[in-house]
Design an enzyme around this catalytic site. Structure first.
Site, PDB file in Angstrom:
ATOM      1  N   ASN A 110      13.536  58.570 -45.710  1.00  0.00           N
ATOM      2  CA  ASN A 110      12.171  58.364 -45.220  1.00  0.00           C
ATOM      3  C   ASN A 110      11.973  58.875 -43.894  1.00  0.00           C
ATOM      4  O   ASN A 110      12.871  58.582 -42.912  1.00  0.00           O
ATOM      5  CB  ASN A 110      11.862  56.975 -45.629  1.00  0.00           C
ATOM      6  CG  ASN A 110      10.183  56.834 -45.264  1.00  0.00           C
ATOM      7  OD1 ASN A 110       9.349  57.496 -45.578  1.00  0.00           O
ATOM      8  ND2 ASN A 110      10.230  55.568 -44.728  1.00  0.00           N
ATOM      9  N   HIS A 112       9.513  57.714 -40.668  1.00  0.00           N
ATOM     10  CA  HIS A 112       8.621  56.687 -40.256  1.00  0.00           C
ATOM     11  C   HIS A 112       8.182  56.858 -38.833  1.00  0.00           C
ATOM     12  O   HIS A 112       9.158  57.117 -37.842  1.00  0.00           O
ATOM     13  CB  HIS A 112       9.400  55.354 -40.541  1.00  0.00           C
ATOM     14  CG  HIS A 112       8.487  54.259 -40.159  1.00  0.00           C
ATOM     15  ND1 HIS A 112       7.403  53.709 -40.769  1.00  0.00           N
ATOM     16  CD2 HIS A 112       8.430  53.191 -38.885  1.00  0.00           C
ATOM     17  CE1 HIS A 112       6.818  52.802 -40.120  1.00  0.00           C
ATOM     18  NE2 HIS A 112       7.145  52.611 -39.239  1.00  0.00           N
ATOM     19  N   SER A 139      11.510  58.118 -36.530  1.00  0.00           N
ATOM     20  CA  SER A 139      12.919  57.705 -37.094  1.00  0.00           C
ATOM     21  C   SER A 139      12.816  58.148 -38.575  1.00  0.00           C
ATOM     22  O   SER A 139      12.124  58.203 -39.373  1.00  0.00           O
ATOM     23  CB  SER A 139      13.039  56.142 -37.156  1.00  0.00           C
ATOM     24  OG  SER A 139      12.867  55.748 -36.156  1.00  0.00           O
ATOM     25  N   THR A 144      16.374  51.574 -48.196  1.00  0.00           N
ATOM     26  CA  THR A 144      17.012  50.403 -48.715  1.00  0.00           C
ATOM     27  C   THR A 144      15.835  49.701 -49.267  1.00  0.00           C
ATOM     28  O   THR A 144      14.609  49.692 -48.825  1.00  0.00           O
ATOM     29  CB  THR A 144      17.989  49.682 -47.764  1.00  0.00           C
ATOM     30  OG1 THR A 144      17.035  49.358 -46.707  1.00  0.00           O
ATOM     31  CG2 THR A 144      19.129  50.704 -47.362  1.00  0.00           C
ATOM     32  N   GLU A 146      14.967  46.907 -48.001  1.00  0.00           N
ATOM     33  CA  GLU A 146      13.900  46.260 -46.755  1.00  0.00           C
ATOM     34  C   GLU A 146      12.950  47.339 -46.384  1.00  0.00           C
ATOM     35  O   GLU A 146      13.537  48.512 -45.868  1.00  0.00           O
ATOM     36  CB  GLU A 146      15.094  45.995 -45.827  1.00  0.00           C
ATOM     37  CG  GLU A 146      14.532  45.150 -44.678  1.00  0.00           C
ATOM     38  CD  GLU A 146      15.414  44.718 -43.639  1.00  0.00           C
ATOM     39  OE1 GLU A 146      14.903  44.328 -42.633  1.00  0.00           O
ATOM     40  OE2 GLU A 146      16.556  44.979 -43.753  1.00  0.00           O
ATOM     41  N   ASP A 148      11.172  50.027 -44.273  1.00  0.00           N
ATOM     42  CA  ASP A 148      11.579  50.629 -43.127  1.00  0.00           C
ATOM     43  C   ASP A 148      12.801  50.077 -42.516  1.00  0.00           C
ATOM     44  O   ASP A 148      12.841  50.172 -41.359  1.00  0.00           O
ATOM     45  CB  ASP A 148      10.342  50.607 -42.224  1.00  0.00           C
ATOM     46  CG  ASP A 148       9.084  51.375 -42.732  1.00  0.00           C
ATOM     47  OD1 ASP A 148       9.318  52.280 -43.585  1.00  0.00           O
ATOM     48  OD2 ASP A 148       7.994  50.786 -42.584  1.00  0.00           O
ATOM     49  N   GLN A 176       7.720  66.387 -33.060  1.00  0.00           N
ATOM     50  CA  GLN A 176       9.021  65.766 -33.301  1.00  0.00           C
ATOM     51  C   GLN A 176       9.486  65.658 -34.731  1.00  0.00           C
ATOM     52  O   GLN A 176      10.767  65.988 -34.919  1.00  0.00           O
ATOM     53  CB  GLN A 176       9.342  64.561 -32.264  1.00  0.00           C
ATOM     54  CG  GLN A 176       8.987  65.051 -30.793  1.00  0.00           C
ATOM     55  CD  GLN A 176       9.760  66.214 -30.291  1.00  0.00           C
ATOM     56  OE1 GLN A 176      10.853  66.309 -30.536  1.00  0.00           O
ATOM     57  NE2 GLN A 176       9.247  67.239 -29.628  1.00  0.00           N
TER      58      GLN A 176
HETATM   59  C1  GAR Z   1       3.800  61.109 -40.954  1.00  0.00           C
HETATM   60  O1  GAR Z   1       3.443  60.930 -39.642  1.00  0.00           O
HETATM   61  C2  GAR Z   1       4.972  60.304 -41.332  1.00  0.00           C
HETATM   62  O2  GAR Z   1       5.784  60.107 -40.418  1.00  0.00           O
HETATM   63  C3  GAR Z   1       4.109  59.292 -41.890  1.00  0.00           C
HETATM   64  O3  GAR Z   1       2.685  59.627 -42.517  1.00  0.00           O
HETATM   65  C4  GAR Z   1       2.632  60.842 -41.911  1.00  0.00           C
HETATM   66  C5  GAR Z   1       2.562  62.071 -43.035  1.00  0.00           C
HETATM   67  O4  GAR Z   1       2.340  63.414 -42.428  1.00  0.00           O
HETATM   68  N1  GAR Z   1       4.882  58.148 -42.592  1.00  0.00           N
HETATM   69  C6  GAR Z   1       4.605  56.856 -42.865  1.00  0.00           C
HETATM   70  O5  GAR Z   1       3.633  56.453 -41.978  1.00  0.00           O
HETATM   71  C7  GAR Z   1       5.277  56.265 -43.555  1.00  0.00           C
HETATM   72  N2  GAR Z   1       5.160  54.813 -43.708  1.00  0.00           N
HETATM   73  P1  GAR Z   1       2.328  64.629 -43.207  1.00  0.00           P
HETATM   74  O6  GAR Z   1       1.667  64.435 -44.611  1.00  0.00           O
HETATM   75  O7  GAR Z   1       1.594  65.717 -42.602  1.00  0.00           O
HETATM   76  O8  GAR Z   1       3.817  64.523 -43.416  1.00  0.00           O
END
Ligand code: GAR
Length: 198
Positions: A110, A112, A139, A144, A146, A148, A176
């Protein structure tokens, strides 16, 4: 070279991280995409994946109401048909049940948008700004049970600038994200879990 790894990507939105992964999975890359699936049939990323010739699936969570397990059973059916070795969550905004996570344990990543363990959950950019953090970032971790909370496989840092809004900070982090996730996937696919620090 060992056998190519089959990758499924789960999205809920525009899928810019998905595109970064798909664009990287060519040439000598150890993986190839086999499916992009979304819980939202309107997710912009589905059309973008299809344009690149990747099979797509929409499994709408809404008809399942609160029955997460029934939604996940439908999703699992589509995933199993694609037989992925690795699943990448890329902006997939559904909480997964322990049963689903156990099914794909050790094979699911994932991304995050925070420097975990800071700011699990939602609104990470606003929370970093409210806390007055000088640095923020993203990150990639193994999934898992838990939320994130799985082992971190890579992180990229960005500075917080004076006058940043959640939007300007999110845009800096997203750049990034697109660097980090493909790097982590390449390593993970060949069994290298050494964390990447950017
Ligand atoms: C990204 O910033 C990703 O890190 C976040 O959603 C966005 C999706 O953008 N993910 C989360 O917040 C997961 N909890 P994208 O559809 O353009 O890749």
């Amino acid at each position: 070279m060992s056998e190519t790894k089959r990758v499924a990507i789960l999205i809920s939105g525009g899928g810019s991280n998905m595109l970064a992964l798909l664009r990287d999975m060519t040439g000598d890359h150890p993986c190839r995409p086999v499916l992009v699936a979304s819980n939202d049939p309107e997710a912009g990323g589905l059309a973008r994946a299809a344009e690149l010739g990747v099979p797509t699936a929409a499994v709408d969570h809404k008809p399942f109401g609160r029955d997460r397990e029934a939604f996940e059973a439908a999703l699992t059916e589509r995933l199993e048909a694609a037989a992925p070795d690795i699943i990448c969550l890329a902006g997939f905004m559904r909480i997964l049940t322990p049963g689903f996570i156990a099914r794909w344990e050790g094979r699911m990543l994932n991304i995050h948008p925070s420097l975990l363990p800071k700011y699990r959950g939602l609104h990470t950019h606003a929370r970093a700004l409210e806390a007055g953090d000088a640095e923020h970032g993203v990150s990639v971790h193994e999934v898992t049970a838990e939320l994130d909370g799985g082992p971190v496989l890579g992180q990229a840092r960005v500075p917080v600038h004076p006058g940043d809004t959640p939007q300007t900070l999110a845009a800096r982090v997203l750049e990034q994200e697109h660097r980090l996730y493909p790097m982590v996937l390449r390593r993970f696919a060949v069994g290298d879990r050494t964390p990447i620090r950017l």
